[in-house]
Design an enzyme around this catalytic site. Sequence first.
Site, PDB file in Angstrom:
ATOM      1  N   ASP A   1       0.836  -1.205   0.000  1.00 29.43           N
ATOM      2  CA  ASP A   1       0.000   0.000   0.000  1.00 29.43           C
ATOM      3  C   ASP A   1       0.872   1.257   0.000  1.00 29.43           C
ATOM      4  O   ASP A   1       1.990   1.246   0.525  1.00 29.43           O
ATOM      5  CB  ASP A   1      -0.906  -0.031   1.247  1.00 29.43           C
ATOM      6  CG  ASP A   1      -2.053   0.950   1.142  1.00 29.43           C
ATOM      7  OD1 ASP A   1      -2.288   1.498   0.040  1.00 29.43           O
ATOM      8  OD2 ASP A   1      -2.724   1.180   2.161  1.00 29.43           O
TER       9      ASP A   1
ATOM     10  N   ASN B   1       1.288   3.395  -2.882  1.00 28.83           N
ATOM     11  CA  ASN B   1       1.819   3.819  -4.192  1.00 28.83           C
ATOM     12  C   ASN B   1       1.315   5.209  -4.565  1.00 28.83           C
ATOM     13  O   ASN B   1       2.076   6.050  -5.052  1.00 28.83           O
ATOM     14  CB  ASN B   1       1.387   2.845  -5.293  1.00 28.83           C
ATOM     15  CG  ASN B   1       2.003   1.482  -5.136  1.00 28.83           C
ATOM     16  OD1 ASN B   1       2.903   1.284  -4.339  1.00 28.83           O
ATOM     17  ND2 ASN B   1       1.508   0.517  -5.901  1.00 28.83           N
TER      18      ASN B   1
ATOM     19  N   TRP C   1       2.925   7.902  -2.429  1.00 23.23           N
ATOM     20  CA  TRP C   1       4.328   8.072  -2.825  1.00 23.23           C
ATOM     21  C   TRP C   1       4.401   9.023  -4.021  1.00 23.23           C
ATOM     22  O   TRP C   1       5.246   9.927  -4.061  1.00 23.23           O
ATOM     23  CB  TRP C   1       4.919   6.709  -3.197  1.00 23.23           C
ATOM     24  CG  TRP C   1       6.372   6.732  -3.540  1.00 23.23           C
ATOM     25  CD1 TRP C   1       7.425   6.504  -2.690  1.00 23.23           C
ATOM     26  CD2 TRP C   1       6.944   6.980  -4.836  1.00 23.23           C
ATOM     27  NE1 TRP C   1       8.610   6.610  -3.370  1.00 23.23           N
ATOM     28  CE2 TRP C   1       8.342   6.899  -4.691  1.00 23.23           C
ATOM     29  CE3 TRP C   1       6.412   7.275  -6.087  1.00 23.23           C
ATOM     30  CZ2 TRP C   1       9.224   7.096  -5.759  1.00 23.23           C
ATOM     31  CZ3 TRP C   1       7.281   7.482  -7.151  1.00 23.23           C
ATOM     32  CH2 TRP C   1       8.673   7.385  -6.991  1.00 23.23           C
TER      33      TRP C   1
ATOM     34  N   HIS D   1       2.528   3.371  -8.938  1.00 22.95           N
ATOM     35  CA  HIS D   1       2.341   1.939  -9.231  1.00 22.95           C
ATOM     36  C   HIS D   1       3.552   1.395 -10.005  1.00 22.95           C
ATOM     37  O   HIS D   1       3.989   0.268  -9.783  1.00 22.95           O
ATOM     38  CB  HIS D   1       1.055   1.727 -10.031  1.00 22.95           C
ATOM     39  CG  HIS D   1      -0.187   2.076  -9.259  1.00 22.95           C
ATOM     40  ND1 HIS D   1      -0.397   1.656  -7.965  1.00 22.95           N
ATOM     41  CD2 HIS D   1      -1.281   2.819  -9.584  1.00 22.95           C
ATOM     42  CE1 HIS D   1      -1.569   2.119  -7.530  1.00 22.95           C
ATOM     43  NE2 HIS D   1      -2.114   2.827  -8.489  1.00 22.95           N
TER      44      HIS D   1
ATOM     45  N   SER E   1      -7.460  -5.773  -5.765  1.00 19.06           N
ATOM     46  CA  SER E   1      -8.589  -6.355  -5.027  1.00 19.06           C
ATOM     47  C   SER E   1      -9.863  -6.298  -5.863  1.00 19.06           C
ATOM     48  O   SER E   1      -9.947  -5.540  -6.837  1.00 19.06           O
ATOM     49  CB  SER E   1      -8.798  -5.596  -3.711  1.00 19.06           C
ATOM     50  OG  SER E   1      -9.448  -4.366  -3.961  1.00 19.06           O
TER      51      SER E   1
ATOM     52  N   TRP F   1     -11.726  -2.176  -8.771  1.00 17.00           N
ATOM     53  CA  TRP F   1     -12.341  -1.836 -10.063  1.00 17.00           C
ATOM     54  C   TRP F   1     -13.009  -0.469 -10.042  1.00 17.00           C
ATOM     55  O   TRP F   1     -13.234   0.131 -11.091  1.00 17.00           O
ATOM     56  CB  TRP F   1     -13.385  -2.895 -10.463  1.00 17.00           C
ATOM     57  CG  TRP F   1     -12.789  -4.245 -10.739  1.00 17.00           C
ATOM     58  CD1 TRP F   1     -12.881  -5.348  -9.938  1.00 17.00           C
ATOM     59  CD2 TRP F   1     -12.024  -4.649 -11.882  1.00 17.00           C
ATOM     60  NE1 TRP F   1     -12.214  -6.404 -10.513  1.00 17.00           N
ATOM     61  CE2 TRP F   1     -11.682  -6.002 -11.704  1.00 17.00           C
ATOM     62  CE3 TRP F   1     -11.585  -3.996 -13.028  1.00 17.00           C
ATOM     63  CZ2 TRP F   1     -10.923  -6.717 -12.625  1.00 17.00           C
ATOM     64  CZ3 TRP F   1     -10.825  -4.700 -13.959  1.00 17.00           C
ATOM     65  CH2 TRP F   1     -10.509  -6.049 -13.749  1.00 17.00           C
TER      66      TRP F   1
ATOM     67  N   ARG G   1     -11.822   2.255  -9.060  1.00 14.34           N
ATOM     68  CA  ARG G   1     -10.859   3.349  -9.297  1.00 14.34           C
ATOM     69  C   ARG G   1     -11.051   3.901 -10.717  1.00 14.34           C
ATOM     70  O   ARG G   1     -11.643   3.228 -11.564  1.00 14.34           O
ATOM     71  CB  ARG G   1      -9.434   2.825  -9.120  1.00 14.34           C
ATOM     72  CG  ARG G   1      -9.162   2.473  -7.681  1.00 14.34           C
ATOM     73  CD  ARG G   1      -7.717   2.156  -7.440  1.00 14.34           C
ATOM     74  NE  ARG G   1      -7.527   1.869  -6.026  1.00 14.34           N
ATOM     75  CZ  ARG G   1      -6.382   2.030  -5.365  1.00 14.34           C
ATOM     76  NH1 ARG G   1      -5.315   2.457  -5.990  1.00 14.34           N
ATOM     77  NH2 ARG G   1      -6.298   1.745  -4.087  1.00 14.34           N
TER      78      ARG G   1
ATOM     79  N   LEU H   1      10.527 -20.965  -4.128  1.00 13.54           N
ATOM     80  CA  LEU H   1       9.546 -19.990  -3.638  1.00 13.54           C
ATOM     81  C   LEU H   1       8.316 -19.934  -4.538  1.00 13.54           C
ATOM     82  O   LEU H   1       8.435 -19.871  -5.762  1.00 13.54           O
ATOM     83  CB  LEU H   1      10.196 -18.593  -3.613  1.00 13.54           C
ATOM     84  CG  LEU H   1       9.254 -17.409  -3.326  1.00 13.54           C
ATOM     85  CD1 LEU H   1       8.907 -17.356  -1.833  1.00 13.54           C
ATOM     86  CD2 LEU H   1       9.869 -16.085  -3.760  1.00 13.54           C
TER      87      LEU H   1
HETATM   88  C1  FPP Z   1      -2.197   0.185  -3.290  1.00 10.63           C
HETATM   89  O1  FPP Z   1      -1.666   1.479  -3.271  1.00 10.63           O
HETATM   90  C2  FPP Z   1      -1.569  -0.571  -4.351  1.00 10.63           C
HETATM   91  C3  FPP Z   1      -2.221  -1.146  -5.402  1.00 10.63           C
HETATM   92  C4  FPP Z   1      -3.679  -1.080  -5.581  1.00 10.63           C
HETATM   93  C5  FPP Z   1      -1.466  -1.854  -6.444  1.00 10.63           C
HETATM   94  C6  FPP Z   1      -0.330  -2.661  -5.928  1.00 10.63           C
HETATM   95  C7  FPP Z   1       0.397  -3.308  -7.022  1.00 10.63           C
HETATM   96  C8  FPP Z   1       1.730  -3.308  -7.165  1.00 10.63           C
HETATM   97  C9  FPP Z   1       2.641  -2.676  -6.185  1.00 10.63           C
HETATM   98  C10 FPP Z   1       2.392  -3.977  -8.294  1.00 10.63           C
HETATM   99  C11 FPP Z   1       1.894  -5.344  -8.543  1.00 10.63           C
HETATM  100  C12 FPP Z   1       2.747  -6.063  -9.458  1.00 10.63           C
HETATM  101  C13 FPP Z   1       2.337  -6.993 -10.328  1.00 10.63           C
HETATM  102  C14 FPP Z   1       3.325  -7.713 -11.089  1.00 10.63           C
HETATM  103  C15 FPP Z   1       0.911  -7.316 -10.556  1.00 10.63           C
HETATM  104  P1  FPP Z   1      -2.666   2.701  -3.391  1.00 10.63           P
HETATM  105  O2  FPP Z   1      -2.802   3.050  -4.814  1.00 10.63           O
HETATM  106  O3  FPP Z   1      -3.960   2.378  -2.717  1.00 10.63           O
HETATM  107  O4  FPP Z   1      -1.887   3.801  -2.598  1.00 10.63           O
HETATM  108  P2  FPP Z   1      -2.531   4.986  -1.747  1.00 10.63           P
HETATM  109  O5  FPP Z   1      -3.257   4.346  -0.607  1.00 10.63           O
HETATM  110  O6  FPP Z   1      -1.335   5.765  -1.320  1.00 10.63           O
HETATM  111  O7  FPP Z   1      -3.430   5.732  -2.670  1.00 10.63           O
END
Ligand code: FPP
Length: 265
Positions: A38, A40, A43, A55, A83, A87, A89, A149
Amino acid sequence: MLKKLKLRKTSKGTQNIEARIENIKKHELPKHIAIIMDGNGRWASKRAMPRIAGHHEGTKRVKPITRLANKLGIEVLTLYAFSTENWIRPKMEVDYLMKLPQEFFGTFLPELVEENVRVQMMGHKERLPEHTLNVVQNAIDDTRNNTGLVLNFALNYGGRDEILNAVQNILHDADSGIIDKESITEEKFTNYLMSNKYKDPDLLIRTSGEIRLSNFMLWQLAYTEFVFTDVLWPDFSEDDLLNAIEEYQRRSRRYGGLQSEGNQK
Ligand code: FPP
């Protein structure tokens, strides 16, 4: 060959990461680690960048964390990538998230194959775009015979949805005489979950300071140790993973009993 992890100073001072790994391996390791990646979006916002840049950066962190988990001998690493609720978003963000497997496996799949990592996915395949599903399925197929793994992506996954589906399938099997309704145990129920091939996570890590489960592995996390960190996922380093494992090793798991079993050998 496994890419050599960069030696660098850690929060523990002079001890380098390799020495830290060796020390951690002397104690009981979590066999299954699950991560809610969580932060992204935050950040990216902090840098006045679009959310998708977060992302993109977050996807880059998956490689070193997978390498380290593999090197430590962790059996399963489950990553919450998308999740059933994501969808809602904006379409542009969802479209970008659906391209991440391509971004990731496009460069990393050969190393995963060579390093004996087995890619798996849990979640509903139906709603995923064909290009996403093809890339993930290709990674699953190419790593099918690997025995190291398990890198398990939770993609279009939701915990309540999973439990509901399990109940529906149990009812169906009971009606068909495949199982006896009166003899459904926790163990039998677990067989109907998407994670039925794996043990429950021993350690759950959630980044970005949020203290909630967000519909992730609700059944499986019943006795899991939780580690929450303020670090945003795109900043999550090998050190942070080692910190979480060390925290796990300091915990005492009792599974409802009284005797302190501790994770230290
Ligand atoms: C939540 O952060 C993150 C996600 C919904 C996506 C996570 C996915 C990845 C890190 C990459 C996955 C990789 C592959 C190969 C499928 P957010 O967007 O909710 O962050 P925020 O809470 O700061 O808005």
